[in-house]
Design a protein around this motif. Structure first.
Motif, PDB file in Angstrom:
ATOM      1  N   LYS A  16       2.807   7.689  12.152  1.00 52.62           N
ATOM      2  CA  LYS A  16       2.943   6.483  11.439  1.00 52.62           C
ATOM      3  C   LYS A  16       3.075   5.075  12.153  1.00 52.62           C
ATOM      4  N   GLY A  17       2.326   4.163  11.813  1.00 55.90           N
ATOM      5  CA  GLY A  17       2.189   2.953  12.324  1.00 55.90           C
ATOM      6  C   GLY A  17       2.311   1.644  11.576  1.00 55.90           C
ATOM      7  N   ALA A  33      -6.680  -1.454  12.336  1.00 52.56           N
ATOM      8  CA  ALA A  33      -6.028  -0.772  11.378  1.00 52.56           C
ATOM      9  C   ALA A  33      -7.115   0.253  10.774  1.00 52.56           C
ATOM     10  N   ARG A  34      -8.338   0.053  10.845  1.00 53.34           N
ATOM     11  CA  ARG A  34      -9.349   0.998  10.147  1.00 53.34           C
ATOM     12  C   ARG A  34      -9.449   2.113  11.188  1.00 53.34           C
ATOM     13  N   ALA A  35      -9.409   1.980  12.640  1.00 53.11           N
ATOM     14  CA  ALA A  35      -9.613   3.012  13.404  1.00 53.11           C
ATOM     15  C   ALA A  35      -8.397   3.791  13.525  1.00 53.11           C
ATOM     16  N   PHE A  36      -7.087   3.228  13.379  1.00 55.33           N
ATOM     17  CA  PHE A  36      -6.081   4.016  13.033  1.00 55.33           C
ATOM     18  C   PHE A  36      -6.294   5.011  12.023  1.00 55.33           C
ATOM     19  N   LEU A  43      -0.326   4.137   7.666  1.00 52.61           N
ATOM     20  CA  LEU A  43      -0.030   2.947   8.068  1.00 52.61           C
ATOM     21  C   LEU A  43       0.889   1.942   7.252  1.00 52.61           C
ATOM     22  N   ALA A  44       1.580   1.023   7.670  1.00 54.10           N
ATOM     23  CA  ALA A  44       2.406   0.035   6.928  1.00 54.10           C
ATOM     24  C   ALA A  44       1.795  -1.400   7.375  1.00 54.10           C
ATOM     25  N   VAL A  45       1.607  -2.305   6.578  1.00 51.63           N
ATOM     26  CA  VAL A  45       0.725  -3.407   6.638  1.00 51.63           C
ATOM     27  C   VAL A  45       1.613  -4.831   6.250  1.00 51.63           C
ATOM     28  N   THR A  46       1.676  -5.794   7.071  1.00 52.90           N
ATOM     29  CA  THR A  46       2.190  -7.075   6.824  1.00 52.90           C
ATOM     30  C   THR A  46       1.316  -7.986   6.138  1.00 52.90           C
ATOM     31  N   TYR A  47       1.695  -9.199   5.814  1.00 54.17           N
ATOM     32  CA  TYR A  47       0.821 -10.349   5.278  1.00 54.17           C
ATOM     33  C   TYR A  47       1.803 -11.314   5.475  1.00 54.17           C
ATOM     34  N   LEU A  63      -6.744   0.958   2.934  1.00 51.29           N
ATOM     35  CA  LEU A  63      -5.875   1.758   4.082  1.00 51.29           C
ATOM     36  C   LEU A  63      -4.803   2.757   3.365  1.00 51.29           C
ATOM     37  N   GLU A  64      -4.869   2.412   2.111  1.00 54.21           N
ATOM     38  CA  GLU A  64      -3.860   3.592   1.239  1.00 54.21           C
ATOM     39  C   GLU A  64      -2.597   3.271   2.202  1.00 54.21           C
ATOM     40  N   ALA A  65      -1.922   2.052   2.332  1.00 57.11           N
ATOM     41  CA  ALA A  65      -0.967   1.654   2.976  1.00 57.11           C
ATOM     42  C   ALA A  65       0.324   1.660   1.907  1.00 57.11           C
ATOM     43  N   PRO A  66       1.199   2.726   2.030  1.00 61.26           N
ATOM     44  CA  PRO A  66       2.447   2.861   1.300  1.00 61.26           C
ATOM     45  C   PRO A  66       3.430   1.718   1.635  1.00 61.26           C
TER      46      PRO A  66
END
Length: 262
Positions: A16-17, A33-36, A43-47, A63-66
């Motif tokens: 998990k990243g 992110a795509r490579a991970f 993945l967790a993603v911020t904006y 990315l299907e980031a939850p």
């Protein structure tokens, strides 16, 4: 006996990243992110803010980031909120990508010796200290070791025209990587600075005469090629693999060899 390596497509399965710094589909953080994700990581993603959300949300969905949250490191409490939620929902973190930097226009476009105190502090706060803060918050979540990444540039080591005060901040960031690697290494946590060649990202658009810098990089680099966000992402993702567990504390140049040329 010849070792049997796991299928590379699932080499990060179960990991998990956190990805900080996606602004649009041209961002270095998006390439990473795509490579991970391609290697199976969750993945967790911020904006950055509401204005950025409309550009980042479709990417986070791809990315299907939850976990998808706002994170402006200059807003009190937002950094802590992200790590608190990760701790609550995941209970662990295996890697962290810090791909943000900022300098006020008047600080970035002027001489280093003329930079005002406020501009200097804001540049260092966002571009360097925020990485140390995230490392501090990530450490207790990396219970079984992990990897931390931040983005730097050749202008940290050599004077690059128009890079100005950001070069000073990146030099501090690279020193922070070395010290963090030494302090966290006994816990199995490695720390890396990634140094791509010049890329046409939104952040780079603030640097004067950036097109000329890219032309110079392409003509002088041994590979005679400009780097892409996918090139950066693939190399960065490699360092998150267990096979790279004894690589830490350094700067990985992904620039076609440009940094070795006078």
């Amino acid at each position: 006996m010849i070792p049997v390596f796991p299928d590379t497509k699932v080499a990060l399965k179960g990991k998990k990243g956190l990805i900080v710094g996606v602004a649009n589909d041209q961002s270095i953080a998006w390439g990473c992110a795509r490579a991970f994700r391609g290697l199976g990581a969750e993945l967790a993603v911020t904006y950055l803010n509401d204005r950025a959300k409309k550009h980042v949300e479709p990417l986070a969905q791809a990315l299907e980031a939850p976990i998808f949250m706002p994170l402006d490191v200059m807003v009190e409490g937002q950094t802590e909120a992200v790590f608190e939620r990760i701790g609550k929902e995941w209970g662990q973190l295996d890697f962290l990508l810090h791909s943000i930097a900022f300098s006020p226009k008047e600080a970035l476009h002027g001489r280093v010796v003329d930079v005002g105190r406020d501009g200097f502090l804001k540049t260092m706060d966002v571009s360097c200290w925020s990485f140390l803060r995230m490392a501090h918050l990530a450490e207790p979540l990396m219970k079984n070791g992990g990897t931390m990444f931040t983005m730097t540039y050749y202008g940290s080591q050599m004077v690059v025209e128009n890079y100005n005060i950001m070069g000073v901040a990146k030099a501090a960031l690279e020193a922070a990587v070395r010290y963090a690697a030494a302090e966290l290494g006994p816990k199995g946590i490695r720390v890396h600075a990634i140094s791509p060649g010049p890329l046409a990202t939104r952040a780079a658009s603030g640097i004067p005469e950036f097109d000329e810098l890219m032309d110079k990089a392409q003509s002088k680099a041994p590979a005679r090629s400009l780097v892409s966000i996918d090139d950066v992402g693939n190399a960065t993702a490699f360092l998150a693999l267990d096979g790279a567990k004894l690589i830490t504390g350094g700067v990985l140049y992904i620039d076609g060899g440009y940094h070795i040329i006078d």
